[in-house]
Design an enzyme around this catalytic site. Structure first.
Site, PDB file in Angstrom:
ATOM      1  N   ASP A 200       1.513 -16.426  28.121  1.00 49.27           N
ATOM      2  CA  ASP A 200       1.556 -16.306  27.428  1.00 49.27           C
ATOM      3  C   ASP A 200       2.513 -15.005  27.291  1.00 49.27           C
ATOM      4  OD1 ASP A 200       4.332 -16.771  25.571  1.00 49.27           O
ATOM      5  OD2 ASP A 200       3.040 -19.005  24.692  1.00 49.27           O
TER       6      ASP A 200
ATOM      7  N   SER B 105      11.464 -22.376  14.837  1.00 50.57           N
ATOM      8  CA  SER B 105      10.348 -22.388  16.294  1.00 50.57           C
ATOM      9  C   SER B 105       9.790 -20.708  15.702  1.00 50.57           C
ATOM     10  CB  SER B 105      11.346 -21.846  17.165  1.00 50.57           C
ATOM     11  OG  SER B 105      12.186 -20.960  17.727  1.00 50.57           O
TER      12      SER B 105
ATOM     13  N   HIS C  79       4.870 -19.073  28.623  1.00 52.35           N
ATOM     14  CA  HIS C  79       5.367 -19.863  27.465  1.00 52.35           C
ATOM     15  C   HIS C  79       5.666 -21.343  27.730  1.00 52.35           C
ATOM     16  CE1 HIS C  79       7.038 -19.185  23.800  1.00 52.35           C
ATOM     17  NE2 HIS C  79       8.120 -18.756  24.167  1.00 52.35           N
TER      18      HIS C  79
END
Length: 329
Positions: free
Chosen positions: A239, A202, A273
């Site tokens: 976010d 990620s 997020h």
């Protein structure tokens, strides 16, 4: 009519898939009297999540969470799934963990007399992630780990790879739910989840401020202009981990500058997020391994929940459209 006749109902069934809406009703209470509803769920790591809401029964002695407004508690107003998405952990900075989809998440409900606190009725809702007949096959190759979800029926089926992880290890609900999804003539999906035991696949930058297009940072850019596929960029505008809006706009600009309109950008102004499957409890903070401390994920609970539901529908429509077009099965 007395409180002793109260009944708590989960409709259309006490068992459903995790992403489905249910109707919660309390029947048989005294007309116009206060009723408190509470929900509780224990996740796969033993963390307890809870929510509560205060209601007033109507003239028929009914509280219908899909129609009646909450007067206070974990949320206010008419929120059919408020007792799910507003659940907060007893242990601070915890995200609900559903590491295995072989068993359902069980949400327990109780209705209480709003004046005395006496328990009037109880019920539970089993929320699963696998449809009947689905196969779950663990995969391993060296340090790679994954799970292959195969829906029932005669294949082959189009496939998707999901790289979503949280806190290390596999997180399976999204993959298994999509694997069982079908509508019209769209085939269900092979869906696999992968992660590497050493390398985090990620994005691993928190509150990135450097311009990724300048100098040595350019080496980190993904050359998406070479891609022949379609893109769906989901932007959480609040976010606090990634500058989602900046990166989505940058990616869209790269594609457009190369003569490609093969993308969609959808933005959610008050979402944080962690956009997850619908009705997953909102997680405002958590421990971030990269920075070694607790961080804020941003967002507002109600808006974040609405974003999760909207994005889920868009993702399904996106795959239905483009997998069906590309499929040669």
């Amino acid at each position: 009519m007395t409180y002793s006749q109260a009944r708590l109902r989960i409709l259309p069934s006490v068992r459903c898939l995790f992403d489905k809406l249910v109707q919660i009703k309390v029947e048989g209470v005294a007309p116009h009297k206060p009723v408190e509803l509470r929900s509780k769920l224990v996740d796969d790591k033993g963390v307890v999540f809870r929510a509560s809401a205060r209601y007033k029964a109507d003239a028929a002695g009914l509280v219908d969470v899909c129609r009646s407004p909450s007067l206070g508690g974990s949320y206010r107003g008419v929120e059919p799934m408020g007792l799910f998405w507003s659940m907060a952990p007893d242990t601070p900075h915890s995200k609900l963990q559903k590491k295995t989809v072989l068993s359902p998440a069980v949400v327990e409900f109780e209705a209480l007399n709003g004046e005395t606190g006496e328990r009037l009725a109880t019920a539970s809702n089993e929320r699963g992630c696998m449809t009947e007949g689905m196969k779950r096959i663990p995969l391993q190759e060296g340090r790679l780990r994954g799970v292959l979800f195969i829906p029932p029926g005669k294949g082959p089926f189009p496939g998707i790879m999901d790289l979503y992880i949280f806190g290390g290890g596999l997180t399976e609900p999204r993959a298994s739910l999509l694997a069982g999804y079908r509508t019209g003539d769209w085939h269900p999906i092979y869906f696999s989840r992968w992660y590497h035991g050493v390398i985090d696949v990620s994005f691993s930058v928190w509150d990135l401020s450097d311009d990724p297009t300048s100098g040595e940072n350019r080496a980190s850019l993904i050359p998406i202009e070479r891609a022949s596929c379609q893109f769906l960029f989901a932007v959480s505008e609040d976010d606090h981990n990634w500058n989602s809006a900046f990166f989505a706009k940058h990616a869209a600009a790269i594609l457009r500058n190369h003569g490609k309109e093969s993308f969609q950008v959808v933005s959610y102004p008050k979402a944080g997020h962690l956009l997850d499957v619908p009705h997953m409890p909102y997680c405002p903070t958590g421990f971030h391994a990269l920075v070694g401390s607790v961080v804020s994920f941003g967002g507002e609970p109600k808006a974040h929940s609405e974003a999760q539901l909207d994005l889920w529908e868009r993702v399904q429509a996106f795959f239905k459209s483009h997998l069906q077009q590309k499929s040669s099965f």
